[in-house]
Design a protein around this motif. Structure first.
Motif, short mmCIF file in Angstrom:
data_model
loop_
_atom_site.label_atom_id
_atom_site.label_comp_id
_atom_site.label_asym_id
_atom_site.label_seq_id
_atom_site.Cartn_x
_atom_site.Cartn_y
_atom_site.Cartn_z
N THR A 7 0.84 -1.20 0.00
CA THR A 7 0.00 0.00 0.00
C THR A 7 0.88 1.25 0.00
OG1 THR A 7 -1.78 -1.14 1.19
CG2 THR A 7 -1.78 1.27 1.27
N GLU A 39 -1.52 -0.82 -3.77
CA GLU A 39 -2.88 -0.50 -3.33
C GLU A 39 -2.95 0.97 -2.91
OE1 GLU A 39 -5.46 -2.50 -3.36
OE2 GLU A 39 -4.38 -4.28 -4.04
N SER A 66 -3.76 4.30 -0.69
CA SER A 66 -3.82 4.63 0.73
C SER A 66 -5.26 4.94 1.13
CB SER A 66 -2.93 5.85 1.02
OG SER A 66 -3.47 7.01 0.39
N ASN A 67 -5.51 5.08 2.43
CA ASN A 67 -6.85 5.45 2.91
C ASN A 67 -7.27 6.81 2.38
OD1 ASN A 67 -7.14 3.08 4.38
ND2 ASN A 67 -6.34 3.97 6.27
N GLU A 112 -8.44 6.23 -1.18
CA GLU A 112 -9.70 5.49 -1.16
C GLU A 112 -10.88 6.40 -0.83
OE1 GLU A 112 -10.58 2.56 -1.95
OE2 GLU A 112 -9.09 1.02 -1.49
N ASN A 113 -10.71 7.25 0.18
CA ASN A 113 -11.81 8.11 0.58
C ASN A 113 -12.10 9.21 -0.43
OD1 ASN A 113 -11.90 6.57 2.91
ND2 ASN A 113 -12.36 8.32 4.22
N ASP A 127 -14.13 7.45 -3.11
CA ASP A 127 -15.49 7.22 -2.62
C ASP A 127 -16.29 8.52 -2.61
OD1 ASP A 127 -14.99 4.56 -2.27
OD2 ASP A 127 -14.62 4.69 -0.11
N ASN A 180 -5.40 15.57 5.78
CA ASN A 180 -5.51 14.12 5.62
C ASN A 180 -6.43 13.48 6.66
OD1 ASN A 180 -3.83 14.19 3.43
ND2 ASN A 180 -2.01 13.47 4.53
N VAL A 235 -9.75 11.13 5.84
CA VAL A 235 -9.89 9.75 6.29
C VAL A 235 -11.10 9.55 7.20
CG1 VAL A 235 -8.78 7.94 7.69
CG2 VAL A 235 -7.43 9.25 6.04
N THR A 236 -11.43 10.57 7.99
CA THR A 236 -12.48 10.40 9.00
C THR A 236 -13.85 10.95 8.59
OG1 THR A 236 -11.87 12.49 10.08
CG2 THR A 236 -10.79 10.47 10.86
N ARG A 296 -15.83 11.39 5.08
CA ARG A 296 -16.01 11.35 3.63
C ARG A 296 -17.04 12.37 3.16
NH1 ARG A 296 -18.27 5.94 1.17
NH2 ARG A 296 -20.20 6.88 1.92
#
Length: 264
Positions: A28, A140, A142-143, A146-147, A150, A242, A246-247, A249
């Motif tokens: 990742t 992959e 990172s978070n 990904e967020n 999304d 960041n 992450v927390t 979305r």
């Protein structure tokens, strides 16, 4: 050792060989990549000045089919040493994969990663051809990535494709490449208003800047003219913490939506 054997070894025949074995071929962004470099001695003792692991990828250029290899990160494994004739030596390594390492996806047709990312291992041998080894890896997101993905999907967009490109003029970076992500609107208020949304994600340790190219849908003769002149494209960027990405979305979706609304 005969002069002839030294000459033959210097051009790579009977020289030391290198093989890198990765602990995991999937990593990742921002995490540690670990493995072992194995060196096998050849027909004579040789001085290994350095073992270098180069994390590699390639990128394209706008309006060109040319692809360029580039080093994402370079890691020196060891100090100089001598590998003796027939000796086998294993050297462990670990390094953090940079956050700007491009994420990969598997091409269903070829079975290969797109874009390709690989480890190029090279032995720097004095007065000899340097042996090399190449190992492809999967990366992959990172978070943070990904967020962001999304958040873009929530407001009505579908991921279409991605690749590495030389940075557009409006993307502020010293890197030789950036990863481009393309999305198309499939539902919601942007479905009939936009053709495409392109995103470039530059993640830092504390905050991330996302650059957007927003392509408005062209209508009529005037719209077609604007499209030909690329005047239907608008450029914007937002910088977010960041931890917020992450927390929360919904916060990210709201910021992106607010940015797009300023254009349409």
């Amino acid at each position: 050792m005969s002069f002839l054997k030294r000459v033959i070894t210097s051009i790579g025949i009977g020289s030391a060989r290198v093989d890198t074995r990765l602990k995991n071929t999937t990593v990742t962004q921002g995490e540690m990549l670990e493995g072992i470099v194995e060196i096998k001695g050849g027909e004579m003792d040789q001085e290994i000045e350095a073992i270098k692991l180069n994390l590699m990828t390639l990128y394209g250029h706008e309006d060109s089919e040319r692809l360029t290899n580039t080093v994402v990160y370079s890691h020196k494994v060891n100090e100089p040493f001598v590998i003796h004739k027939g000796e086998r030596k294993e050297i462990p390594f670990s390094f953090r994969v940079p956050l700007h390492t491009p994420m990969t996806i598997r091409d269903s047709k070829t079975g290969r990663n797109v874009p390709p990312v690989w480890i190029n291992t090279g032995l720097d041998i004095r007065n000899a051809v340097d042996p090399k080894d190449e190992d492809h890896i999967s990366v992959e997101p990172s978070n943070v990535y990904e967020n962001i993905f999304d958040a873009i999907k929530v407001i009505g967009f579908r991921f279409r494709q991605m690749d590495n490109q030389a940075p557009p003029r409006y993307v502020k970076t010293r890197l030789p490449f950036v990863q481009q992500f393309e999305f198309i609107p499939t539902f919601g208020k942007y479905h009939q208003k936009l053709d495409e949304l392109e995103a470039y994600i530059l993640q830092g340790e504390q905050e991330t800047t996302i650059y957007f190219e927003i392509d408005k849908k062209s209508r009529g003769a005037v719209g077609s003219l604007l499209e030909k002149l690329n005047l239907d494209e608008h450029y914007r960027s937002i910088t977010l913490d960041n931890n917020d990405i992450v927390t929360n979305r919904s916060y990210v979706s709201d910021k992106i939506e607010e940015m797009i609304d300023q254009v349409i």
